[in-house]
Scaffold this motif. Structure first.
Motif, PDB file in Angstrom:
ATOM      1  N   TYR A 129       0.840  -1.202   0.000  1.00 37.58           N
ATOM      2  CA  TYR A 129       0.000   0.000   0.000  1.00 37.58           C
ATOM      3  C   TYR A 129       0.868   1.242   0.000  1.00 37.58           C
ATOM      4  O   TYR A 129       1.983   1.251   0.552  1.00 37.58           O
ATOM      5  N   GLU A 177      -3.981   3.173  -1.299  1.00 39.94           N
ATOM      6  CA  GLU A 177      -4.315   2.317  -2.439  1.00 39.94           C
ATOM      7  C   GLU A 177      -3.286   1.203  -2.560  1.00 39.94           C
ATOM      8  O   GLU A 177      -2.131   1.352  -2.153  1.00 39.94           O
ATOM      9  N   LEU A 223       6.016   2.794   1.529  1.00 40.87           N
ATOM     10  CA  LEU A 223       5.233   1.584   1.297  1.00 40.87           C
ATOM     11  C   LEU A 223       4.937   0.862   2.608  1.00 40.87           C
ATOM     12  O   LEU A 223       5.741   0.892   3.550  1.00 40.87           O
ATOM     13  N   VAL A 232      -0.697  -0.733  -4.500  1.00 46.61           N
ATOM     14  CA  VAL A 232       0.169  -0.445  -5.643  1.00 46.61           C
ATOM     15  C   VAL A 232       0.826  -1.716  -6.191  1.00 46.61           C
ATOM     16  O   VAL A 232       1.397  -1.687  -7.287  1.00 46.61           O
ATOM     17  N   TYR A 233       0.754  -2.812  -5.445  1.00 46.98           N
ATOM     18  CA  TYR A 233       1.252  -4.092  -5.953  1.00 46.98           C
ATOM     19  C   TYR A 233       0.769  -5.205  -5.034  1.00 46.98           C
ATOM     20  O   TYR A 233       0.865  -5.084  -3.810  1.00 46.98           O
ATOM     21  N   LEU A 267       2.160   6.699  -6.549  1.00 43.79           N
ATOM     22  CA  LEU A 267       3.227   5.711  -6.726  1.00 43.79           C
ATOM     23  C   LEU A 267       2.707   4.486  -7.479  1.00 43.79           C
ATOM     24  O   LEU A 267       1.597   4.019  -7.228  1.00 43.79           O
ATOM     25  N   ARG A 268       3.518   3.944  -8.382  1.00 40.77           N
ATOM     26  CA  ARG A 268       3.178   2.723  -9.100  1.00 40.77           C
ATOM     27  C   ARG A 268       4.380   1.787  -9.096  1.00 40.77           C
ATOM     28  O   ARG A 268       5.512   2.229  -9.312  1.00 40.77           O
ATOM     29  N   ARG A 278      -2.653   7.367  -1.408  1.00 44.64           N
ATOM     30  CA  ARG A 278      -3.233   7.558  -2.734  1.00 44.64           C
ATOM     31  C   ARG A 278      -2.689   8.813  -3.419  1.00 44.64           C
ATOM     32  O   ARG A 278      -2.445   8.822  -4.634  1.00 44.64           O
TER      33      ARG A 278
END
Length: 240
Positions: free
Chosen positions: A101, A185, A162, A187-188, A108-109, A104
């Motif tokens: 996470y 959110e 993260l 992110v992976y 970050l991606r 938001r």
């Protein structure tokens, strides 16, 4: 107290049942244990003619105590290779999903776990399976926290970019922290693991086998699926 039944080979009251605050899997509400694993354990006990109270402890303490002397069980615990020989297992009773996470607003991606390895820090809850998973994959930037609420607050305070944690519990954890669900959110997503009732090595095999048989019985007669649907209506129960 724990009723003494033929074949269980355990005096009344000597099996400790341990859990943690981890809604909706296990949690307390106004002093009453609730959640998916609570309902499953209560039903297993009912079928065995038992009624043993459940103790709620911080995860790290419960995890240490179930590795100590005496008969005890901790639920729900992710079954991982590193834990395999430390406990006797009954389950699976739930499937956990591991995700990274980020706030938001950060935008970050991540394309892979390698991106997370290069981050300056990744928050993880101490002794959780998510920390074990990342540690086993060569992460040397993990920062342990005592519980998920602390992890969320540190993430939003910018202490790390993260937070690696478990997806099912996140909505309730955010509510507990007083933080809006859309503040974070995923992110992976990187792994899943099945959760079990983990018994201490000192627990007699007859006790573990009796619990395992009642769980199998619940899976055969539909009671397990009914409880699972109540707490996790959008997830498929592990019926094997």
């Amino acid at each position: 107290m724990l009723a003494c039944r033929p074949g269980l080979a355990l005096p009344p009251g000597e099996l400790r049942l341990l859990s943690e605050e981890f809604a909706p899997i296990n949690f307390s509400q106004e002093g009453t244990p609730r959640g998916l694993s609570i309902d499953l354990v209560t039903e297993i006990q009912r079928r065995l003619g038992q009624q043993q109270s459940i103790e709620f402890l911080p995860w790290s303490r419960a995890y240490r105590e179930v590795q100590g002397p005496g008969a005890s069980a901790l639920f729900a615990m992710a079954r991982t290779p590193g834990r395999e020989k430390l406990f006797k297992w009954v389950g699976p009773i739930v499937t956990f999903y591991s995700s990274l996470y980020a706030p938001r607003h950060d935008g970050l991606r991540l394309r892979s776990l390698d991106d997370a390895r290069r981050a300056n820090a990744v928050l993880v809850v101490r002794d959780w399976y998510t920390a074990e998973q990342l540690s086993s994959q060569g992460f040397n930037n993990l920062v342990p926290v005592s519980d998920p609420v602390q992890g969320i607050r540190m993430l939003l305070a910018g202490r790390a970019p993260l937070f690696a944690t478990e997806r099912i519990s996140m909505p309730q954890t955010l509510a507990q922290a007083g933080i809006r669900e859309d503040a974070l959110e995923i992110v992976y997503s990187f792994a899943s693991a099945e959760g079990y009732i983990a018994f201490s090595l000192d627990t007699p095999d007859a006790v573990v086998q009796a619990w395992a048989e009642k769980l199998r019985e619940m899976k055969r007669d539909g009671r397990f699926a009914s409880i699972y649907k109540h707490w996790l209506p959008h997830d498929a129960p592990p019926l094997r």
